[in-house]
Scaffold this motif. Structure first.
Motif, PDB file in Angstrom:
ATOM      1  N   TRP A  89      -5.345  -4.795  -1.133  1.00 14.32           N
ATOM      2  CA  TRP A  89      -3.932  -4.970  -1.448  1.00 14.32           C
ATOM      3  C   TRP A  89      -3.811  -5.835  -2.695  1.00 14.32           C
ATOM      4  O   TRP A  89      -4.779  -6.422  -3.178  1.00 14.32           O
ATOM      5  CB  TRP A  89      -3.189  -5.672  -0.308  1.00 14.32           C
ATOM      6  N   TYR A  92       7.490  -2.241  -4.904  1.00 17.67           N
ATOM      7  CA  TYR A  92       6.554  -2.805  -3.928  1.00 17.67           C
ATOM      8  C   TYR A  92       6.555  -1.985  -2.637  1.00 17.67           C
ATOM      9  O   TYR A  92       7.539  -1.315  -2.289  1.00 17.67           O
ATOM     10  CB  TYR A  92       6.922  -4.259  -3.641  1.00 17.67           C
ATOM     11  N   ASP A  93       5.437  -2.089  -1.937  1.00 22.55           N
ATOM     12  CA  ASP A  93       5.308  -1.409  -0.649  1.00 22.55           C
ATOM     13  C   ASP A  93       5.780  -2.284   0.509  1.00 22.55           C
ATOM     14  O   ASP A  93       6.001  -1.783   1.607  1.00 22.55           O
ATOM     15  CB  ASP A  93       3.849  -1.012  -0.422  1.00 22.55           C
ATOM     16  N   LEU A  94       5.893  -3.590   0.249  1.00 19.79           N
ATOM     17  CA  LEU A  94       6.345  -4.514   1.288  1.00 19.79           C
ATOM     18  C   LEU A  94       6.790  -5.820   0.645  1.00 19.79           C
ATOM     19  O   LEU A  94       6.182  -6.268  -0.339  1.00 19.79           O
ATOM     20  CB  LEU A  94       5.214  -4.800   2.293  1.00 19.79           C
ATOM     21  N   GLU A 137      -4.343  -0.494  -2.905  1.00 18.58           N
ATOM     22  CA  GLU A 137      -3.848   0.517  -1.985  1.00 18.58           C
ATOM     23  C   GLU A 137      -2.387   0.265  -1.645  1.00 18.58           C
ATOM     24  O   GLU A 137      -1.644   1.194  -1.329  1.00 18.58           O
ATOM     25  CB  GLU A 137      -4.686   0.491  -0.699  1.00 18.58           C
ATOM     26  N   ALA A 138      -1.976  -0.989  -1.711  1.00 17.26           N
ATOM     27  CA  ALA A 138      -0.587  -1.356  -1.445  1.00 17.26           C
ATOM     28  C   ALA A 138      -0.259  -2.627  -2.208  1.00 17.26           C
ATOM     29  O   ALA A 138      -1.127  -3.469  -2.440  1.00 17.26           O
ATOM     30  CB  ALA A 138      -0.367  -1.562   0.053  1.00 17.26           C
ATOM     31  N   ARG A 139       1.022  -2.732  -2.613  1.00 17.54           N
ATOM     32  CA  ARG A 139       1.478  -3.896  -3.365  1.00 17.54           C
ATOM     33  C   ARG A 139       2.498  -4.662  -2.533  1.00 17.54           C
ATOM     34  O   ARG A 139       3.480  -4.091  -2.047  1.00 17.54           O
ATOM     35  CB  ARG A 139       2.098  -3.475  -4.705  1.00 17.54           C
ATOM     36  N   ILE A 140       2.242  -5.965  -2.395  1.00 15.95           N
ATOM     37  CA  ILE A 140       3.093  -6.832  -1.570  1.00 15.95           C
ATOM     38  C   ILE A 140       3.711  -7.907  -2.446  1.00 15.95           C
ATOM     39  O   ILE A 140       3.020  -8.523  -3.266  1.00 15.95           O
ATOM     40  CB  ILE A 140       2.276  -7.488  -0.440  1.00 15.95           C
ATOM     41  N   ASP A 146      14.178  -1.266   8.733  1.00 18.26           N
ATOM     42  CA  ASP A 146      13.156  -1.574   7.734  1.00 18.26           C
ATOM     43  C   ASP A 146      12.836  -3.063   7.652  1.00 18.26           C
ATOM     44  O   ASP A 146      12.115  -3.490   6.746  1.00 18.26           O
ATOM     45  CB  ASP A 146      13.612  -1.084   6.353  1.00 18.26           C
ATOM     46  N   PHE A 155       4.355  -1.833   7.245  1.00 17.38           N
ATOM     47  CA  PHE A 155       4.148  -0.726   6.300  1.00 17.38           C
ATOM     48  C   PHE A 155       4.681   0.568   6.909  1.00 17.38           C
ATOM     49  O   PHE A 155       4.523   0.850   8.091  1.00 17.38           O
ATOM     50  CB  PHE A 155       2.649  -0.548   6.003  1.00 17.38           C
ATOM     51  N   ARG A 156       5.270   1.420   6.072  1.00 17.82           N
ATOM     52  CA  ARG A 156       5.743   2.717   6.562  1.00 17.82           C
ATOM     53  C   ARG A 156       4.567   3.667   6.781  1.00 17.82           C
ATOM     54  O   ARG A 156       3.671   3.727   5.975  1.00 17.82           O
ATOM     55  CB  ARG A 156       6.722   3.318   5.560  1.00 17.82           C
ATOM     56  N   ILE A 176      12.258  -0.574   0.150  1.00 17.88           N
ATOM     57  CA  ILE A 176      11.138  -1.487   0.400  1.00 17.88           C
ATOM     58  C   ILE A 176      11.301  -2.111   1.787  1.00 17.88           C
ATOM     59  O   ILE A 176      12.318  -2.771   2.061  1.00 17.88           O
ATOM     60  CB  ILE A 176      11.080  -2.606  -0.649  1.00 17.88           C
TER      61      ILE A 176
END
Length: 695
Positions: free
Chosen positions: A505, A548-550, A478-481, A642, A694-695, A589
């Motif tokens: 994740w 990446y998401d974060l 769902e998200a990549r860190i 951010d 996360f945004r 990011i």
């Protein structure tokens, strides 16, 4: 083996006219000097910073004596080689075994349990005479630098010599066979010794520059020192006059001056055993070649003193005893060694050396029973090595079982109510004991309680030529860190990886050892600063381009920057971190910067093992423990919106002290890296910060 004869032009151009049954006073004097330098430098490292060169003097002496013996009494058949090795066994193993077993017993009785697995491993390596290779392997481990020294690690030099004794006779036999076949037309022995000398020296120069930690210990980088002594021995056997009689006294003094200069001028920062090792070794070779026994105006008068000769005669056992005393006695006394105690221990080491020489070395060495059928010598030698290795293994297995039992106990504790476990106690100070009255993670367990990234070899370590990356979590996230930074970032993997499983994740690591994530050249003694820069640029670029998401970034920031004055360092590093953060945020990011955790002056598990009934003894004042973190400052100064900061200092510290044990959990596996168990107890803090980032 067929009978071997020697070519006169290659080995024995002229006979040596001296009584070889008596030890040379100058060599005994050199031995006394060498062991004194080593002992004093170990007890007072700040005073005699280069006293470690005494070991190199020993290498030259051994090369000279063994080569002289083998050329004077060349092996004619396999039994001759067996007899040579048998004499080495009788000469060296009994005293070495006595000290190894005494050190093992002393370690079990007085040293922290956390140190015993490594002591057991190194005792086995020392008993099998491969301790130098064991230390070479662990010396490249950044985390081993904070470990307590073991009482047997000085056996590395004995391992080098034993490996030399095993191989060198074969080199000499091969060279003598060549001499016989060449019928004097080719200097086979000289060529063989010179080849070993040159090849080993070149290897030493290369590896000291590229892999200095390992180069210090391994045999190939040290063999040239023994071969140097061998070349002097060859010259003596051939009757060559390397030093004219008129020059013997001044050259001997010059050689001693070279050894002494190295002992006082060198320190831990001297690249060694590269070109620097030539000064003490050539000095020792010059002293031996000068052969000053009976030479007026030479050091012979000093060599002849009874105390010097007794010290030289017992130098082997003195060397064996001094280091275990230095390592173990502070734990017996439960305090650092004072100057008077050090003086007393030096005297004890010399006394034990003399007693061991008289009661163990000499009787076994001259035993007619052992010297009879050769198999008896090797049987006894094998038994000595086997008993020592077995005893050490038993200690190691016991500690491994204790750690395994602790693993199960920790797992059970974490499956239960974790409100007051680890960082949970810090989150609920009004209802939980912050320190924890029950120790859930024993010290032996905590020592190896590390994140998976260690076992998975996710590190890019010196010389920073690799580009390793590991992935944890789901394959369809769902998200990549991205987890980025040096070893202090790696400590967050347990918490992040568990959360990745929980939330679908995916965590990708960009981790390095020591090198922190800025676009500048950091100063490394081995000259790998440019490689570190290339690696940091790879980390920054790969994350910026990775979609990446974060980004979660953490670093311990301590190495100086090339060309940056100390008074400009903090501001410069903060600005460089700001540039790194901006590179990622400009790529869209968000960044979560994790403030560096408190740092203790010594290993926390070792401290807990020493003070199991007083866990507060393993606390450090907050003013000392909490680092000034330029990454966190740069993150707080960022105005992009951010970048956020996760600071868990209050999970470690309360009442102006930072604890090593929190909520019954040992929070570190060394002095500054979080244990995996404690990292997992920080999951609620990490989860909250990541969700907010996360945004």
């Amino acid at each position: 083996m067929s009978a071997t004869t020697t070519a006169a032009s290659d080995v024995t151009a002229a006979p040596v006219t001296r009584d070889t049954s008596l030890p040379r006073r100058d060599i005994q004097g050199l031995r006394a000097l060498a062991v004194t330098l080593v002992v004093l430098s170990h007890f007072w490292p700040g005073r005699l910073t280069g006293g470690y060169v005494g070991v190199d003097v020993f290498f030259v002496i051994s090369g000279f004596l063994i080569t002289s013996h083998l050329l004077t009494n060349p092996p004619q058949r396999w039994r001759d080689l067996g007899a040579f090795w048998g004499r080495r066994v009788r000469r060296l193993l009994p005293a070495a075994t006595l000290v190894l077993l005494a050190s093992l017993v002393g370690s079990v009785l007085f040293l922290p349990a956390t140190a015993l697995p490594r002591i057991a491993h190194e005792t086995t390596a020392a008993a099998l005479y491969v301790e130098n290779w064991s230390l070479a392997s662990s010396s490249t481990d950044y985390f081993a630098a904070d470990d307590l020294p073991t009482p047997v690690q000085h056996y590395w030099s004995l391992s080098v010599e034993e490996q030399f004794y095993l191989v060198w006779p074969l080199v000499i036999v091969a060279a003598l066979w060549c001499a016989r076949r060449a019928r004097g037309r080719f200097p086979c022995v000289g060529a063989a010794l010179a080849t070993v000398f040159i090849a080993s020296l070149v290897l030493s120069l290369r590896d000291t520059a590229t892999n200095p930690a390992a180069a210090y210990f391994v045999t190939p980088t040290r063999m040239w020192e023994l071969a140097l002594g061998g070349l002097v021995g060859l010259a003596e056997v051939r009757g060559a006059r390397l030093v004219p009689r008129a020059g013997r006294a001044p050259l001997a003094w010059l050689g001693l001056a070279a050894i002494t200069a190295a002992a006082f001028l060198y320190d831990d920062g001297t690249p060694f055993p590269g070109i620097a090792a030539l000064l003490p070794t050539v000095g020792a070779a010059v002293v031996i070649a000068s052969a000053t026994d009976g030479v007026v105006g030479s050091p012979d008068r000093a060599w002849s003193l009874r105390g010097v000769q007794l010290t030289g005669d017992g130098s082997y056992s003195i060397y064996l005893w001094h280091w275990p005393l230095l390592v173990i006695v502070p734990f017996v006394l439960d305090r650092p060694l004072s100057w008077p105690v050090k003086v007393a221990l030096v005297a004890v080491a010399f006394l034990l050396g003399r007693v061991t020489k008289a009661a163990v070395e000499d009787p076994v060495r001259h035993s007619h029973t052992l010297a009879g059928p050769l198999w008896r010598t090797f049987l006894v030698g094998g038994l000595l090595m086997g008993v020592t290795a077995t005893a050490a293994t038993a200690v190691g297995v016991h500690e491994e079982h204790a750690a395994a039992s602790a693993t199960d106990a920790v797992a059970d504790a974490l499956r239960g109510d974790t409100t007051c476990v680890g960082a949970g106690a810090a989150r609920h100070p009004s209802t939980c004991d912050f320190v924890g009255t029950k120790l859930l993670t024993p010290a032996t367990f905590a020592k190896d309680d590390k994140a998976r990234v260690y076992a998975d070899h996710c590190w890019n370590s010196p010389p920073f030529t690799s580009r390793k990356s590991c992935m944890y979590g789901t394959a369809h996230p769902e998200a990549r860190i991205a987890l980025v930074g040096n070893s202090h970032a790696g400590s967050w993997e347990p918490a992040l990886a568990d959360l990745a499983e929980k939330h679908d994740w995916q965590v990708t690591t960009y981790l390095t050892s020591e090198c922190y994530t800025v676009d500048a050249v950091q100063v490394f003694d081995d000259g790998t600063g440019e490689n570190c820069l290339d690696l940091a640029r790879w980390q920054i670029r790969s994350v910026a381009q990775g979609g990446y998401d974060l980004v979660v970034v953490a670093n311990r920031t301590w190495r100086q920057l090339e060309g940056v004055p100390p008074d400009k360092y903090d501001a410069t590093v903060q600005e460089l971190y700001g540039d790194t953060l901006s590179t990622w945020t400009r790529s869209g990011i968000p960044v979560l910067a994790v403030a560096d955790i408190p740092y203790h002056p010594s290993s926390v598990p070792d401290c807990v093992a020493e003070h199991p009934d007083d866990l507060t003894a393993c606390a450090t004042p907050e003013t000392v423990a909490v680092p000034h973190d330029p990454l966190a400052r740069a993150a707080r100064a960022d105005r992009s919106g951010d970048v956020s900061v996760l600071d868990v200092t209050d999970r470690f510290c309360a009442d102006h002290e930072c604890r090593g044990v929190v909520g019954g959990v040992i929070a570190y596996f060394d002095q500054g890296h979080m244990s995996a168990t404690f990292s997992r107890t920080l999951e609620p803090d990490v989860e909250k910060a990541v969700m907010a980032a996360f945004r």
